[in-house]
Motif scaffolding. Structure first.
Motif, PDB file in Angstrom:
ATOM      1  N   LEU A 101       4.236   8.348 -11.132  1.00  0.00           N
ATOM      2  CA  LEU A 101       4.105   8.206  -9.687  1.00  0.00           C
ATOM      3  C   LEU A 101       3.643   6.802  -9.309  1.00  0.00           C
ATOM      4  O   LEU A 101       4.152   6.198  -8.353  1.00  0.00           O
ATOM      5  CB  LEU A 101       3.134   9.259  -9.154  1.00  0.00           C
ATOM      6  CG  LEU A 101       2.883   9.295  -7.647  1.00  0.00           C
ATOM      7  CD1 LEU A 101       4.179   9.375  -6.863  1.00  0.00           C
ATOM      8  CD2 LEU A 101       1.975  10.466  -7.297  1.00  0.00           C
ATOM      9  N   LYS A 102       2.722   6.254 -10.076  1.00  0.00           N
ATOM     10  CA  LYS A 102       2.198   4.918  -9.773  1.00  0.00           C
ATOM     11  C   LYS A 102       3.243   3.824  -9.979  1.00  0.00           C
ATOM     12  O   LYS A 102       3.131   2.739  -9.393  1.00  0.00           O
ATOM     13  CB  LYS A 102       0.963   4.642 -10.631  1.00  0.00           C
ATOM     14  CG  LYS A 102      -0.261   5.456 -10.220  1.00  0.00           C
ATOM     15  CD  LYS A 102      -1.454   5.193 -11.146  1.00  0.00           C
ATOM     16  CE  LYS A 102      -2.670   5.984 -10.713  1.00  0.00           C
ATOM     17  NZ  LYS A 102      -3.836   5.759 -11.600  1.00  0.00           N
ATOM     18  N   VAL A 105       4.922   2.306  -6.716  1.00  0.00           N
ATOM     19  CA  VAL A 105       4.311   1.379  -5.755  1.00  0.00           C
ATOM     20  C   VAL A 105       4.313  -0.067  -6.242  1.00  0.00           C
ATOM     21  O   VAL A 105       3.719  -0.931  -5.598  1.00  0.00           O
ATOM     22  CB  VAL A 105       2.868   1.820  -5.400  1.00  0.00           C
ATOM     23  CG1 VAL A 105       2.867   3.231  -4.841  1.00  0.00           C
ATOM     24  CG2 VAL A 105       1.945   1.726  -6.609  1.00  0.00           C
ATOM     25  N   VAL A 117      -3.517   3.729  -0.995  1.00  0.00           N
ATOM     26  CA  VAL A 117      -2.619   4.191  -2.041  1.00  0.00           C
ATOM     27  C   VAL A 117      -3.037   5.544  -2.591  1.00  0.00           C
ATOM     28  O   VAL A 117      -2.185   6.384  -2.917  1.00  0.00           O
ATOM     29  CB  VAL A 117      -2.508   3.137  -3.168  1.00  0.00           C
ATOM     30  CG1 VAL A 117      -3.821   2.978  -3.907  1.00  0.00           C
ATOM     31  CG2 VAL A 117      -1.393   3.491  -4.136  1.00  0.00           C
ATOM     32  N   VAL A 120      -1.707   8.213  -0.437  1.00  0.00           N
ATOM     33  CA  VAL A 120      -0.265   8.390  -0.655  1.00  0.00           C
ATOM     34  C   VAL A 120      -0.034   9.280  -1.863  1.00  0.00           C
ATOM     35  O   VAL A 120       0.763  10.232  -1.813  1.00  0.00           O
ATOM     36  CB  VAL A 120       0.431   7.029  -0.843  1.00  0.00           C
ATOM     37  CG1 VAL A 120       1.913   7.233  -1.190  1.00  0.00           C
ATOM     38  CG2 VAL A 120       0.294   6.187   0.410  1.00  0.00           C
ATOM     39  N   TYR A 121      -0.722   8.980  -2.964  1.00  0.00           N
ATOM     40  CA  TYR A 121      -0.575   9.810  -4.169  1.00  0.00           C
ATOM     41  C   TYR A 121      -0.946  11.265  -3.862  1.00  0.00           C
ATOM     42  O   TYR A 121      -0.231  12.196  -4.263  1.00  0.00           O
ATOM     43  CB  TYR A 121      -1.475   9.285  -5.295  1.00  0.00           C
ATOM     44  CG  TYR A 121      -1.132   7.913  -5.804  1.00  0.00           C
ATOM     45  CD1 TYR A 121       0.172   7.451  -5.827  1.00  0.00           C
ATOM     46  CD2 TYR A 121      -2.140   7.066  -6.282  1.00  0.00           C
ATOM     47  CE1 TYR A 121       0.472   6.181  -6.299  1.00  0.00           C
ATOM     48  CE2 TYR A 121      -1.838   5.804  -6.757  1.00  0.00           C
ATOM     49  CZ  TYR A 121      -0.536   5.369  -6.768  1.00  0.00           C
ATOM     50  OH  TYR A 121      -0.241   4.115  -7.246  1.00  0.00           O
ATOM     51  N   LEU A 124       1.799  13.048  -1.793  1.00  0.00           N
ATOM     52  CA  LEU A 124       3.027  13.339  -2.522  1.00  0.00           C
ATOM     53  C   LEU A 124       2.807  14.374  -3.624  1.00  0.00           C
ATOM     54  O   LEU A 124       3.689  15.195  -3.889  1.00  0.00           O
ATOM     55  CB  LEU A 124       3.613  12.047  -3.102  1.00  0.00           C
ATOM     56  CG  LEU A 124       4.123  11.069  -2.038  1.00  0.00           C
ATOM     57  CD1 LEU A 124       4.511   9.732  -2.665  1.00  0.00           C
ATOM     58  CD2 LEU A 124       5.307  11.663  -1.281  1.00  0.00           C
ATOM     59  N   ARG A 153       8.048   9.707  -6.873  1.00  0.00           N
ATOM     60  CA  ARG A 153       7.993   8.274  -7.234  1.00  0.00           C
ATOM     61  C   ARG A 153       8.828   7.422  -6.281  1.00  0.00           C
ATOM     62  O   ARG A 153       8.359   6.405  -5.762  1.00  0.00           O
ATOM     63  CB  ARG A 153       8.480   8.078  -8.669  1.00  0.00           C
ATOM     64  CG  ARG A 153       8.542   6.609  -9.093  1.00  0.00           C
ATOM     65  CD  ARG A 153       9.154   6.457 -10.474  1.00  0.00           C
ATOM     66  NE  ARG A 153      10.515   6.961 -10.544  1.00  0.00           N
ATOM     67  CZ  ARG A 153      11.588   6.280 -10.129  1.00  0.00           C
ATOM     68  NH1 ARG A 153      11.454   5.071  -9.586  1.00  0.00           N
ATOM     69  NH2 ARG A 153      12.796   6.795 -10.232  1.00  0.00           N
ATOM     70  N   SER A 156       7.292   7.231  -2.823  1.00  0.00           N
ATOM     71  CA  SER A 156       6.092   6.392  -2.786  1.00  0.00           C
ATOM     72  C   SER A 156       6.463   4.915  -2.666  1.00  0.00           C
ATOM     73  O   SER A 156       5.725   4.127  -2.064  1.00  0.00           O
ATOM     74  CB  SER A 156       5.238   6.617  -4.040  1.00  0.00           C
ATOM     75  OG  SER A 156       5.800   6.007  -5.185  1.00  0.00           O
ATOM     76  N   TRP A 159       6.816   4.033   1.036  1.00  0.00           N
ATOM     77  CA  TRP A 159       5.896   4.734   1.921  1.00  0.00           C
ATOM     78  C   TRP A 159       5.250   3.783   2.929  1.00  0.00           C
ATOM     79  O   TRP A 159       4.906   2.649   2.611  1.00  0.00           O
ATOM     80  CB  TRP A 159       4.799   5.418   1.117  1.00  0.00           C
ATOM     81  CG  TRP A 159       3.992   6.359   1.955  1.00  0.00           C
ATOM     82  CD1 TRP A 159       2.836   6.085   2.631  1.00  0.00           C
ATOM     83  CD2 TRP A 159       4.305   7.719   2.236  1.00  0.00           C
ATOM     84  NE1 TRP A 159       2.404   7.196   3.306  1.00  0.00           N
ATOM     85  CE2 TRP A 159       3.297   8.226   3.083  1.00  0.00           C
ATOM     86  CE3 TRP A 159       5.348   8.573   1.849  1.00  0.00           C
ATOM     87  CZ2 TRP A 159       3.289   9.530   3.558  1.00  0.00           C
ATOM     88  CZ3 TRP A 159       5.338   9.878   2.320  1.00  0.00           C
ATOM     89  CH2 TRP A 159       4.324  10.341   3.157  1.00  0.00           C
TER      90      TRP A 159
END
Length: 260
Positions: A101-102, A105, A117, A120-121, A124, A153, A156, A159
């Protein structure tokens, strides 16, 4: 004056071994459109996505993205505005779900941000039902779980906190491996983002979902665009028969909220 187009393809063709996989296709997708690309196997849907993503280059024609030629964009700047989920997303390293997921960004690097951030995580992970899986190794997940991670992912990556105007999301078979619950959840979320200004283009096999969720539909067959326009105007029994060689009941498709 603000650009009105998210995508503009002009006479685009692509050949393999002297065979036209994409044959002289031109179209315009406006900002805030929600477009489904449909057609039988081998019609050129995924190849068209690869051309739009820049994975392959056209033999003829030009592709403009958000008002600029594809080759005129800075790679990171474009990635901050356009995100793509391809048909195949293989990872063989022992990344956790959060690690994957990271990755989304990275294009935020050196940008002035108005979003947190971690928020956001958290959003999602909740939307894609991943809270209980965030520390699990990605390669141990089921196919549907992996697809949900990849969807989180790519979203994000683009986003924002208020508006998704001038941002573009391209999805190739986003419902692959997803069960019905997560398909319906995905489309509900995509519609929310579309209402916030996000332009969405997706390749679909499920005609029901394409008709229900898209304001515009493109029909491809044998590398040619058969028709493209507002869903209610272009989708009819005749074109479905022409494209898929199957008899459909279009009134049933338009009225259903589930699958046939």
């Amino acid at each position: 004056m603000q650009n009105k187009l998210a995508l503009h393809l002009k006479s685009v063709s692509y050949m393999i071994n002297n065979k036209k996989i994409i044959n002289d296709i031109s179209f315009q997708i406006e900002l805030n459109d929600f477009v489904s690309i449909v057609g039988p196997n081998g019609s050129g849907k995924s190849t068209l996505i690869k051309l739009i993503s820049g994975d392959i280059m056209p033999d003829n024609g030009n592709i403009d993205i958000l008002g600029k030629g594809q080759s005129d964009w800075d790679i990171l700047d474009l990635a901050f505005r356009r995100s793509i989920l391809g048909q195949f997303n293989n990872l063989s390293f022992a990344f956790t779900v959060m690690d994957v997921l990271k990755m989304g960004v990275y294009p935020w690097k050196n940008k002035t941000l108005t979003v947190n951030v971690d928020n956001v995580y958290g959003k999602l992970l909740k939307v894609f039902d991943l809270d209980d899986l965030k520390d699990q190794i990605y390669t141990t997940l089921s196919g549907g779980e992996k697809q949900r991670v990849q969807l989180a992912r790519v979203i994000s990556q683009i986003w924002t906190s208020n508006t998704f105007n001038n941002k573009l999301l391209i999805l190739d078979e986003p419902t692959s491996f997803l069960d019905i619950k997560h398909q319906l959840s995905l489309f509900s979320f995509l519609k929310d983002l579309n209402r916030m200004g996000l332009t969405i283009v997706m390749v679909m096999h499920d005609i029901n979902q394409a008709v229900i969720n898209s304001n515009k539909i493109m029909f491809l067959k044998k590398g040619k665009m058969i028709d493209f326009g507002i869903t209610d105007l272009v989708v009819n029994d005749s074109i479905l028969k022409e494209v898929f060689d199957v008899n459909f009941n279009i009134e049933h498709l338009k009225n259903t909220q589930t699958f046939i």
